[in-house]
Write a protein that holds these residues in place. Structure first.
Motif, PDB file in Angstrom:
ATOM      1  N   MET A   1       0.751  -1.043  -0.036  1.00  0.00           N
ATOM      2  CA  MET A   1      -0.278  -0.172  -0.372  1.00  0.00           C
ATOM      3  C   MET A   1       0.904   1.461   0.278  1.00  0.00           C
ATOM      4  N   PRO A   2       0.393   1.896  -0.648  1.00  0.00           N
ATOM      5  CA  PRO A   2       1.375   3.512  -0.939  1.00  0.00           C
ATOM      6  C   PRO A   2       0.853   4.607   0.273  1.00  0.00           C
ATOM      7  N   THR A   3       2.229   5.724   1.105  1.00  0.00           N
ATOM      8  CA  THR A   3       1.738   6.010   1.727  1.00  0.00           C
ATOM      9  C   THR A   3       1.854   6.905   0.900  1.00  0.00           C
ATOM     10  N   TYR A   4       0.876   8.233   2.002  1.00  0.00           N
ATOM     11  CA  TYR A   4       0.981   9.127   1.361  1.00  0.00           C
ATOM     12  C   TYR A   4       1.302  10.058   2.622  1.00  0.00           C
ATOM     13  N   VAL A   5       1.234  11.872   1.955  1.00  0.00           N
ATOM     14  CA  VAL A   5       1.690  12.907   3.317  1.00  0.00           C
ATOM     15  C   VAL A   5       0.532  13.683   2.988  1.00  0.00           C
ATOM     16  N   TYR A   6       0.223  13.701   4.008  1.00  0.00           N
ATOM     17  CA  TYR A   6      -1.217  14.951   4.716  1.00  0.00           C
ATOM     18  C   TYR A   6      -0.196  15.762   5.636  1.00  0.00           C
ATOM     19  N   LYS A   7      -1.437  17.209   5.123  1.00  0.00           N
ATOM     20  CA  LYS A   7      -0.635  18.135   6.098  1.00  0.00           C
ATOM     21  C   LYS A   7      -2.242  18.810   7.092  1.00  0.00           C
ATOM     22  N   ASN A   8      -1.471  19.072   8.210  1.00  0.00           N
ATOM     23  CA  ASN A   8      -2.858  19.622   9.042  1.00  0.00           C
ATOM     24  C   ASN A   8      -3.300  21.261   8.771  1.00  0.00           C
ATOM     25  N   LEU A   9      -4.021  21.026   8.458  1.00  0.00           N
ATOM     26  CA  LEU A   9      -4.746  22.810   8.048  1.00  0.00           C
ATOM     27  C   LEU A   9      -3.951  24.436   8.398  1.00  0.00           C
ATOM     28  N   GLN A  10      -4.217  23.336   9.899  1.00  0.00           N
ATOM     29  CA  GLN A  10      -4.476  24.519  11.193  1.00  0.00           C
ATOM     30  C   GLN A  10      -2.895  24.825  11.658  1.00  0.00           C
ATOM     31  N   THR A  11      -2.657  23.457  12.295  1.00  0.00           N
ATOM     32  CA  THR A  11      -1.332  23.564  12.721  1.00  0.00           C
ATOM     33  C   THR A  11       0.823  23.236  11.450  1.00  0.00           C
ATOM     34  N   GLU A  13       1.266  20.496  10.835  1.00  0.00           N
ATOM     35  CA  GLU A  13       2.184  19.522  10.333  1.00  0.00           C
ATOM     36  C   GLU A  13       2.008  18.483   9.915  1.00  0.00           C
ATOM     37  N   THR A  14       2.860  17.407   9.652  1.00  0.00           N
ATOM     38  CA  THR A  14       2.851  16.763   8.345  1.00  0.00           C
ATOM     39  C   THR A  14       2.561  15.291   8.244  1.00  0.00           C
ATOM     40  N   GLN A  28     -10.316  14.597   7.329  1.00  0.00           N
ATOM     41  CA  GLN A  28      -9.961  14.530   8.226  1.00  0.00           C
ATOM     42  C   GLN A  28      -9.237  13.650   9.081  1.00  0.00           C
ATOM     43  N   HIS A  29      -8.442  14.171   9.803  1.00  0.00           N
ATOM     44  CA  HIS A  29      -7.221  12.731  10.375  1.00  0.00           C
ATOM     45  C   HIS A  29      -7.647  11.915  10.947  1.00  0.00           C
ATOM     46  N   PRO A  30      -7.223  10.642  10.982  1.00  0.00           N
ATOM     47  CA  PRO A  30      -8.775   9.630  11.515  1.00  0.00           C
ATOM     48  C   PRO A  30      -9.204   9.241  12.053  1.00  0.00           C
ATOM     49  N   GLU A  31      -7.684   9.870  13.438  1.00  0.00           N
ATOM     50  CA  GLU A  31      -7.437   9.398  14.933  1.00  0.00           C
ATOM     51  C   GLU A  31      -7.492  10.794  15.776  1.00  0.00           C
ATOM     52  N   THR A  32      -8.003  12.050  15.208  1.00  0.00           N
ATOM     53  CA  THR A  32      -7.784  13.381  16.105  1.00  0.00           C
ATOM     54  C   THR A  32      -8.924  14.580  14.986  1.00  0.00           C
ATOM     55  N   ARG A  38      -4.034  16.542   1.658  1.00  0.00           N
ATOM     56  CA  ARG A  38      -2.212  15.504   0.380  1.00  0.00           C
ATOM     57  C   ARG A  38      -2.005  17.056   0.062  1.00  0.00           C
ATOM     58  N   VAL A  39      -0.833  16.462   0.411  1.00  0.00           N
ATOM     59  CA  VAL A  39       0.572  16.905   0.243  1.00  0.00           C
ATOM     60  C   VAL A  39       1.210  16.152  -1.538  1.00  0.00           C
TER      61      VAL A  39
END
Length: 75
Positions: A1-11, A13-14, A28-32, A38-39
């Motif tokens: 499975m590929p790994t994708y980079v996501y960026k938090n729009l408020q903080t 953080e990637t 939305q982040h699956p945990e928070t 997606r970046v």
């Protein structure tokens, strides 16, 4: 499975998240539950040049040997 980079729009953080190529990008982040996007990033490997074989970088021999043989034999 590929790994994708996501960026938090408020903080800013990637995160690296593994997901199927068929899945839609997360919003939305699956945990928070924070808003993420997606970046796009460069691939881990890049091929350059006319070819990818060892012999592609060697100079061609200019001897009088048989060239363009095709190797079929035609029988």
């Amino acid at each position: 499975m590929p790994t994708y980079v996501y960026k938090n729009l408020q903080t800013g953080e990637t995160y690296e998240i593994k997901q199927s190529m068929r899945d839609e990008p997360l919003t939305q982040h699956p945990e928070t539950g924070a808003a993420i996007k997606r970046v796009l990033s460069q691939p881990g490997i890049a091929f350059r040049g006319s070819g990818f074989y060892v012999t592609d970088s060697r100079p061609r021999e200019k001897s009088g040997g048989s060239e363009g043989g095709g190797g079929g034999g035609g029988e």
